[in-house]
Write a protein that holds these residues in place. Structure first.
Motif, mmCIF file in Angstrom:
data_model
loop_
_atom_site.group_PDB
_atom_site.id
_atom_site.type_symbol
_atom_site.label_atom_id
_atom_site.label_comp_id
_atom_site.label_asym_id
_atom_site.label_seq_id
_atom_site.Cartn_x
_atom_site.Cartn_y
_atom_site.Cartn_z
ATOM 1 N N ASN A 77 -47.470 23.491 64.743
ATOM 2 C CA ASN A 77 -47.323 24.646 65.259
ATOM 3 C C ASN A 77 -48.024 24.966 66.705
ATOM 4 O OD1 ASN A 77 -46.730 27.840 64.616
ATOM 5 N ND2 ASN A 77 -49.132 27.825 64.782
ATOM 6 N N THR A 78 -49.473 24.372 66.546
ATOM 7 C CA THR A 78 -50.312 24.376 67.861
ATOM 8 C C THR A 78 -50.909 23.201 67.924
ATOM 9 O OG1 THR A 78 -50.797 26.715 66.957
ATOM 10 C CG2 THR A 78 -52.286 25.754 68.799
ATOM 11 N N LEU A 79 -50.090 22.477 69.024
ATOM 12 C CA LEU A 79 -50.511 21.233 69.269
ATOM 13 C C LEU A 79 -52.018 20.900 69.770
ATOM 14 C CD1 LEU A 79 -49.709 18.350 69.600
ATOM 15 C CD2 LEU A 79 -48.799 18.669 71.751
ATOM 16 N N SER A 80 -52.384 22.004 70.586
ATOM 17 C CA SER A 80 -53.712 21.963 71.160
ATOM 18 C C SER A 80 -54.964 21.909 70.066
ATOM 19 C CB SER A 80 -54.058 23.228 72.264
ATOM 20 O OG SER A 80 -53.067 23.114 73.095
ATOM 21 N N ALA A 81 -54.648 22.618 69.265
ATOM 22 C CA ALA A 81 -55.412 22.779 67.951
ATOM 23 C C ALA A 81 -55.504 21.698 67.212
ATOM 24 C CB ALA A 81 -55.218 24.041 67.109
ATOM 25 N N VAL A 82 -54.383 21.072 67.132
ATOM 26 C CA VAL A 82 -54.149 19.677 66.350
ATOM 27 C C VAL A 82 -55.005 18.529 67.133
ATOM 28 C CG1 VAL A 82 -52.819 18.003 65.538
ATOM 29 C CG2 VAL A 82 -52.251 20.420 65.106
ATOM 30 N N PRO A 85 -59.298 25.302 59.804
ATOM 31 C CA PRO A 85 -60.215 26.459 60.293
ATOM 32 C C PRO A 85 -59.847 26.226 62.048
ATOM 33 C CG PRO A 85 -61.581 25.120 59.023
ATOM 34 C CD PRO A 85 -60.085 24.454 58.983
ATOM 35 N N VAL A 86 -59.907 25.293 62.760
ATOM 36 C CA VAL A 86 -59.609 24.987 63.943
ATOM 37 C C VAL A 86 -58.176 25.827 64.454
ATOM 38 C CG1 VAL A 86 -59.219 23.923 65.870
ATOM 39 C CG2 VAL A 86 -61.075 22.966 64.591
ATOM 40 N N SER A 87 -57.330 25.472 63.656
ATOM 41 C CA SER A 87 -55.903 26.128 63.975
ATOM 42 C C SER A 87 -55.921 27.655 63.734
ATOM 43 C CB SER A 87 -55.011 25.541 62.766
ATOM 44 O OG SER A 87 -53.524 26.191 62.794
ATOM 45 N N TYR A 88 -56.733 28.019 62.743
ATOM 46 C CA TYR A 88 -56.775 29.475 62.368
ATOM 47 C C TYR A 88 -57.603 30.223 63.734
ATOM 48 C CZ TYR A 88 -58.672 34.042 60.807
ATOM 49 O OH TYR A 88 -58.680 35.318 60.623
ATOM 50 N N LEU A 89 -58.372 29.623 63.992
ATOM 51 C CA LEU A 89 -59.398 30.182 65.346
ATOM 52 C C LEU A 89 -58.509 30.142 66.298
ATOM 53 C CD1 LEU A 89 -62.840 28.563 64.470
ATOM 54 C CD2 LEU A 89 -62.168 31.110 63.889
ATOM 55 N N TRP A 90 -58.039 28.809 66.750
ATOM 56 C CA TRP A 90 -57.203 28.953 68.001
ATOM 57 C C TRP A 90 -55.967 30.015 68.122
ATOM 58 C CZ3 TRP A 90 -57.896 25.106 71.657
ATOM 59 C CH2 TRP A 90 -57.170 25.066 72.719
ATOM 60 N N THR A 91 -55.184 30.096 66.965
ATOM 61 C CA THR A 91 -54.185 31.191 66.868
ATOM 62 C C THR A 91 -54.844 32.605 66.964
ATOM 63 O OG1 THR A 91 -52.883 29.762 65.384
ATOM 64 C CG2 THR A 91 -52.394 31.968 65.508
ATOM 65 N N ALA A 92 -56.085 32.911 66.205
ATOM 66 C CA ALA A 92 -56.506 34.156 66.122
ATOM 67 C C ALA A 92 -57.093 34.460 67.560
ATOM 68 C CB ALA A 92 -57.328 34.356 65.261
ATOM 69 N N PHE A 93 -57.635 33.410 68.469
ATOM 70 C CA PHE A 93 -58.479 34.079 69.537
ATOM 71 C C PHE A 93 -58.068 33.609 70.823
ATOM 72 C CE2 PHE A 93 -61.560 34.216 65.643
ATOM 73 C CZ PHE A 93 -61.884 35.512 66.186
ATOM 74 N N ILE A 94 -57.205 32.314 70.915
ATOM 75 C CA ILE A 94 -56.916 31.794 72.190
ATOM 76 C C ILE A 94 -55.409 32.146 72.473
ATOM 77 C CG2 ILE A 94 -56.700 29.450 73.334
ATOM 78 C CD1 ILE A 94 -59.021 28.680 71.934
ATOM 79 N N VAL A 95 -54.444 31.906 71.351
ATOM 80 C CA VAL A 95 -52.988 32.132 71.725
ATOM 81 C C VAL A 95 -52.520 33.481 71.782
ATOM 82 C CG1 VAL A 95 -50.521 31.555 70.725
ATOM 83 C CG2 VAL A 95 -52.667 29.798 70.537
#
Length: 239
Positions: free
Chosen positions: A54-59, A229-239
């Motif tokens: 879903n979010t390659l950068s977070a992965v 957790p990284v995926s959640y934070l990335w989606t919530a605050f960066i994307v």
């Protein structure tokens, strides 16, 4: 009752026991060809799982951070140390050894199958699913695959393969009992990124089993714990 987890662990135990017992009775061409086949299958599964991202950068960030943590704590060396300590009493108890005497080659294969059996995306997701819904179909299917996989690798590595059922059961049963707390906090996007991260590790595992490149997959494992957790934070605050 964790039926799927029990069946999966028993499959690894009896597959390892039978494969090590048969040992040299299995033709050399099969002992050589099938691990390569399993390596190719692991790579194929990895590619499929990566496609769910879903979010390659977070992965990628999780993989980097997890690998750094693994390198700092020398996780793969610790797994190898445990394997070395277990191997000696197992070989004293069961005089028949595997067909791999080279220590480096043995450890490359052993660490790879520990990853496949214990921290594959299918196993983790299957344990969580059974814990929350009672559906053990995913783990029953995995048990059938693990039975043959353990048997083939045990023919080469010996009886130590059957001991992998112990950490596998501990990991899965912990996930089973914590599922009711974990799953409500997980979104479909987080699961997709988790599967993608697992796919990258599976791809690297396939390369290692096939003897193409010995990626330090043991040191990548902390990424499994931080990717959601990284995926959640990335989606919530960066994307």
């Amino acid at each position: 009752m964790p039926i799927g987890i029990i069946l999966n662990s028993l499959a690894v135990f009896f597959g390892g026991l039978l494969g090590a017992f048969l040992g040299n009775k299995i033709p050399e061409r099969i002992r050589t060809a099938l691990p390569l086949t399993f390596g190719a299958a692991a790579m194929a599964m990895g590619v499929i799982y990566i496609g769910k991202v879903n979010t390659l950068s977070a992965v990628v960030l999780s993989l980097i951070l997890g690998s750094v943590i693994g390198e700092l704590i020398k996780l793969e060396e610790r797994i190898e140390w445990c394997a070395h300590r277990i191997r000696k009493p197992i070989e004293r108890l069961f005089p028949t050894k595997g067909n791999i005497d080279n220590q480096d080659e043995f450890m490359e294969k052993f660490v790879a199958i520990v990853v496949i059996f214990c921290v594959s995306g299918t196993g983790i997701f299957g344990a969580l699913t059974e814990g929350i819904t009672g559906d053990h179909s995913i783990l029953v299917t995995k048990a059938l695959l693990d039975l043959f996989t353990a048997g083939i690798f045990a023919a080469a590595l010996g009886y130590i393969v059957m001991t992998i059922c112990i950490p596998q059961f501990i990991i899965m049963i912990c996930l089973f009992f914590s599922a009711s707390f974990i799953l409500p906090m997980i979104t479909s996007e987080m699961i997709a990124d988790f599967m993608a991260l697992g796919g990258i590790i599976m791809l690297a595992t396939g390369f290692r089993i096939s003897g193409i490149k010995a990626f330090p997959i043991g040191n990548m494992l902390p990424a499994v714990l931080i990717v959601m957790p990284v995926s959640y934070l990335w989606t919530a605050f960066i994307v």
